[in-house]
Design a protein around this motif. Structure first.
Motif, PDB file in Angstrom:
ATOM      1  N   MET A 231      70.265  74.396  72.234  1.00 61.50           N
ATOM      2  CA  MET A 231      69.899  75.106  73.459  1.00 61.50           C
ATOM      3  C   MET A 231      68.395  74.924  73.719  1.00 61.50           C
ATOM      4  O   MET A 231      67.570  75.633  73.117  1.00 61.50           O
ATOM      5  CB  MET A 231      70.209  76.604  73.336  1.00 61.50           C
ATOM      6  CG  MET A 231      71.675  76.907  73.101  1.00 61.50           C
ATOM      7  SD  MET A 231      71.962  78.677  72.991  1.00 61.50           S
ATOM      8  CE  MET A 231      71.783  79.158  74.698  1.00 61.50           C
ATOM      9  N   PRO A 232      68.016  74.016  74.615  1.00 60.14           N
ATOM     10  CA  PRO A 232      66.592  73.774  74.867  1.00 60.14           C
ATOM     11  C   PRO A 232      65.814  75.043  75.235  1.00 60.14           C
ATOM     12  O   PRO A 232      64.620  75.132  74.960  1.00 60.14           O
ATOM     13  CB  PRO A 232      66.614  72.788  76.045  1.00 60.14           C
ATOM     14  CG  PRO A 232      67.947  72.113  75.949  1.00 60.14           C
ATOM     15  CD  PRO A 232      68.892  73.111  75.372  1.00 60.14           C
ATOM     16  N   ILE A 233      66.479  76.041  75.806  1.00 58.49           N
ATOM     17  CA  ILE A 233      65.785  77.265  76.231  1.00 58.49           C
ATOM     18  C   ILE A 233      65.130  77.978  75.043  1.00 58.49           C
ATOM     19  O   ILE A 233      64.155  78.723  75.208  1.00 58.49           O
ATOM     20  CB  ILE A 233      66.775  78.228  76.957  1.00 58.49           C
ATOM     21  CG1 ILE A 233      66.028  79.330  77.716  1.00 58.49           C
ATOM     22  CG2 ILE A 233      67.778  78.841  76.006  1.00 58.49           C
ATOM     23  CD1 ILE A 233      65.223  78.864  78.867  1.00 58.49           C
ATOM     24  N   ALA A 234      65.652  77.718  73.827  1.00 56.23           N
ATOM     25  CA  ALA A 234      65.103  78.382  72.636  1.00 56.23           C
ATOM     26  C   ALA A 234      63.646  77.990  72.404  1.00 56.23           C
ATOM     27  O   ALA A 234      62.893  78.719  71.755  1.00 56.23           O
ATOM     28  CB  ALA A 234      65.942  78.029  71.411  1.00 56.23           C
ATOM     29  N   LYS A 235      63.234  76.831  72.931  1.00 58.95           N
ATOM     30  CA  LYS A 235      61.824  76.423  72.758  1.00 58.95           C
ATOM     31  C   LYS A 235      60.916  77.283  73.647  1.00 58.95           C
ATOM     32  O   LYS A 235      59.758  77.494  73.338  1.00 58.95           O
ATOM     33  CB  LYS A 235      61.661  74.943  73.129  1.00 58.95           C
ATOM     34  CG  LYS A 235      62.396  74.038  72.170  1.00 58.95           C
ATOM     35  CD  LYS A 235      62.165  72.567  72.475  1.00 58.95           C
ATOM     36  CE  LYS A 235      63.070  71.721  71.614  1.00 58.95           C
ATOM     37  NZ  LYS A 235      63.924  70.806  72.355  1.00 58.95           N
ATOM     38  N   ARG A 236      61.449  77.736  74.777  1.00 59.35           N
ATOM     39  CA  ARG A 236      60.634  78.558  75.679  1.00 59.35           C
ATOM     40  C   ARG A 236      60.627  80.030  75.251  1.00 59.35           C
ATOM     41  O   ARG A 236      59.612  80.695  75.329  1.00 59.35           O
ATOM     42  CB  ARG A 236      61.159  78.439  77.123  1.00 59.35           C
ATOM     43  CG  ARG A 236      60.089  78.874  78.097  1.00 59.35           C
ATOM     44  CD  ARG A 236      60.406  78.761  79.580  1.00 59.35           C
ATOM     45  NE  ARG A 236      61.430  77.857  80.009  1.00 59.35           N
ATOM     46  CZ  ARG A 236      62.113  78.038  81.143  1.00 59.35           C
ATOM     47  NH1 ARG A 236      61.875  79.093  81.903  1.00 59.35           N
ATOM     48  NH2 ARG A 236      63.026  77.174  81.502  1.00 59.35           N
ATOM     49  N   TYR A 237      61.779  80.526  74.817  1.00 62.68           N
ATOM     50  CA  TYR A 237      61.876  81.936  74.449  1.00 62.68           C
ATOM     51  C   TYR A 237      62.374  82.078  73.008  1.00 62.68           C
ATOM     52  O   TYR A 237      63.585  81.992  72.750  1.00 62.68           O
ATOM     53  CB  TYR A 237      62.832  82.670  75.400  1.00 62.68           C
ATOM     54  CG  TYR A 237      62.387  82.634  76.840  1.00 62.68           C
ATOM     55  CD1 TYR A 237      61.144  83.144  77.213  1.00 62.68           C
ATOM     56  CD2 TYR A 237      63.193  82.080  77.823  1.00 62.68           C
ATOM     57  CE1 TYR A 237      60.712  83.092  78.532  1.00 62.68           C
ATOM     58  CE2 TYR A 237      62.779  82.026  79.152  1.00 62.68           C
ATOM     59  CZ  TYR A 237      61.535  82.535  79.490  1.00 62.68           C
ATOM     60  OH  TYR A 237      61.121  82.486  80.793  1.00 62.68           O
ATOM     61  N   PRO A 238      61.459  82.298  72.068  1.00 66.37           N
ATOM     62  CA  PRO A 238      61.861  82.434  70.660  1.00 66.37           C
ATOM     63  C   PRO A 238      62.859  83.576  70.478  1.00 66.37           C
ATOM     64  O   PRO A 238      62.804  84.584  71.200  1.00 66.37           O
ATOM     65  CB  PRO A 238      60.543  82.729  69.944  1.00 66.37           C
ATOM     66  CG  PRO A 238      59.478  82.259  70.875  1.00 66.37           C
ATOM     67  CD  PRO A 238      60.021  82.403  72.262  1.00 66.37           C
ATOM     68  N   ILE A 239      63.700  83.418  69.487  1.00 66.74           N
ATOM     69  CA  ILE A 239      64.799  84.365  69.295  1.00 66.74           C
ATOM     70  C   ILE A 239      64.282  85.789  69.014  1.00 66.74           C
ATOM     71  O   ILE A 239      64.866  86.768  69.489  1.00 66.74           O
ATOM     72  CB  ILE A 239      65.752  83.869  68.173  1.00 66.74           C
ATOM     73  CG1 ILE A 239      67.070  84.637  68.194  1.00 66.74           C
ATOM     74  CG2 ILE A 239      65.113  83.917  66.805  1.00 66.74           C
ATOM     75  CD1 ILE A 239      68.166  84.004  67.368  1.00 66.74           C
ATOM     76  N   ASP A 240      63.177  85.903  68.280  1.00 63.33           N
ATOM     77  CA  ASP A 240      62.684  87.259  67.983  1.00 63.33           C
ATOM     78  C   ASP A 240      62.213  87.962  69.255  1.00 63.33           C
ATOM     79  O   ASP A 240      62.425  89.165  69.421  1.00 63.33           O
ATOM     80  CB  ASP A 240      61.562  87.208  66.938  1.00 63.33           C
ATOM     81  CG  ASP A 240      62.119  86.858  65.556  1.00 63.33           C
ATOM     82  OD1 ASP A 240      63.345  87.014  65.357  1.00 63.33           O
ATOM     83  OD2 ASP A 240      61.343  86.412  64.691  1.00 63.33           O
ATOM     84  N   ASP A 241      61.578  87.196  70.156  1.00 64.33           N
ATOM     85  CA  ASP A 241      61.149  87.792  71.435  1.00 64.33           C
ATOM     86  C   ASP A 241      62.377  88.191  72.261  1.00 64.33           C
ATOM     87  O   ASP A 241      62.392  89.241  72.914  1.00 64.33           O
ATOM     88  CB  ASP A 241      60.311  86.787  72.251  1.00 64.33           C
ATOM     89  CG  ASP A 241      58.997  86.468  71.562  1.00 64.33           C
ATOM     90  OD1 ASP A 241      58.689  87.118  70.542  1.00 64.33           O
ATOM     91  OD2 ASP A 241      58.292  85.552  72.026  1.00 64.33           O
ATOM     92  N   LEU A 242      63.378  87.329  72.213  1.00 64.83           N
ATOM     93  CA  LEU A 242      64.605  87.619  72.964  1.00 64.83           C
ATOM     94  C   LEU A 242      65.264  88.895  72.446  1.00 64.83           C
ATOM     95  O   LEU A 242      65.640  89.787  73.225  1.00 64.83           O
ATOM     96  CB  LEU A 242      65.570  86.420  72.846  1.00 64.83           C
ATOM     97  CG  LEU A 242      66.961  86.592  73.438  1.00 64.83           C
ATOM     98  CD1 LEU A 242      66.899  86.895  74.933  1.00 64.83           C
ATOM     99  CD2 LEU A 242      67.816  85.334  73.199  1.00 64.83           C
TER     100      LEU A 242
END
Ligand code: SF4
Length: 345
Positions: A231-242
């Motif tokens: 999922m390329p979006i993971a590079k923009r929004y790290p999982i911990d922030d999400l």
């Protein structure tokens, strides 16, 4: 008809009333028109018998109801699922799915033509992005599918078709508010589900709306390294922030989230992935929905075995995480998002 025609499907009730007044009519005609469209499923002005002939002609000359063409309708032989390819007014093709459950009829709505998010396991993501859909084009999908079951009530909506709903935020919100409105489809917010790959700023906007909808998050991995592979979006929004944004969301809304997790053989289905996932989301107001991957052409991602899926579910359950395994529906008609359109194109 001119191109600039007002499309009634793009208007809320107040805007419909203002349009009727601009046409030299009484305001209350707007609610009558909404009844024809949303309650009775009538899209031809000529059939609106409580309007005078003059009004019917005026509406036909100066306005429109922008329904898409039903290009094709596939019916599953195994499941109560129908999948439509719809042709929009500009010729773009989208998919919409109808699922007839014992508890009611549910329509899975597309929010974009294509998608920018590029998830590797998704046929829509692999086909690229064309454009956003308008709120009216989302509404038209529901009306068109309802028409295929003779106007039987649609009780549930899921925004899990083509596209990332939160990437088309303002049109998506307009649509769900009209779907909920008594003059519109009258579908309760608790019966409306939105699925996102995790766009944090829009999740925060949605939190402010404070609507009792259901929110699903496509997580698919317990850490950024693994997640960003699929999922390329993971590079923009790290999982911990999400996850932080989601904790804030549930603190305010008190609505339980669903984490969607596609199980891909040898990629994210190991026991240690399940344990890491459990650690990450422990204590959250959330459940996990495991999805056996629907393989698509163009990549070599394969679905995990039944044993691995069951094991993954058991680990999560043992860790106190409520977990379900999604029942597959309509695989004989390519019901997974983007597959049917991909074949058509
Ligand atoms: S899974 Fe959803 S967000 Fe990802 S590419 Fe497909 S449609 Fe877009």
């Amino acid at each position: 008809m001119t191109e600039n025609f007002k499309d009634w499907l793009e208007l809320d009730l107040e805007e419909m009333e203002a349009t009727m007044v601009a046409l030299g009519e009484s305001k209350f005609r707007a609610r009558q028109l909404a009844d024809w469209i949303y309650k009775k499923g009538v899209f031809d002005f000529a059939e609106m018998t409580n309007f005078s002939l003059a009004l019917r002609e005026k509406l036909a000359e100066q306005t429109k109801i922008g329904m898409p063409n039903l290009y094709s309708l596939a019916e599953s032989k195994r499941d109560p699922v129908k999948k439509a390819l719809l042709e929009l007014q500009d010729g773009e093709i989208i998919e919409t799915v109808l699922m007839q459950y014992s508890y009611g009829n549910s329509v899975c709505v597309s929010t974009q033509v294509g998608c920018k998010m590029g998830c590797t396991f998704c046929a829509t993501g692999q086909a690229g992005f064309k454009r956003n859909l308008t709120a009216g084009e989302m509404m038209a999908q529901v009306l068109q599918l309802r028409d295929q079951i003779d106007g039987t009530r649609i009780s549930h909506l899921v925004l899990m078709g083509m596209g990332e709903p939160l990437d088309n935020y303002s049109e998506m919100i307009k649509f769900i508010k009209r779907a909920n409105a008594a003059w519109g489809l009258g579908i309760g917010y608790r019966h409306i589900s939105i699925s996102t790959c995790g766009l944090i700023p829009q999740i925060r906007l949605l939190q402010k709306e404070d609507l009792p909808i259901n929110l699903s998050i496509s997580l698919h991995a317990p850490n950024d390294k693994l997640r960003s592979q699929i999922m390329p979006i993971a590079k923009r929004y790290p999982i911990d922030d999400l996850l932080k944004a989601l904790r804030d969301y549930t603190d305010q809304t008190r609505r339980r989230l669903t984490f969607e997790y596609n199980l891909i053989d040898g990629v994210n289905d190991r026991e240690k992935d399940a344990l890491e996932l459990a650690q990450k989301i422990k204590g959250m107001l959330a459940m996990v929905n495991l999805i056996p991957l629907n393989p698509i052409e163009g990549n070599n991602l394969r679905r995990s075995s039944k044993e691995k899926i069951n094991k993954f579910a058991q680990i999560l359950n043992d860790q106190g995480i409520e977990t379900t395994i999604r029942r597959e529906m309509g695989t004989d008609i390519d019901a997974a998002c983007g597959q049917l359109r991909g074949k058509f194109l």
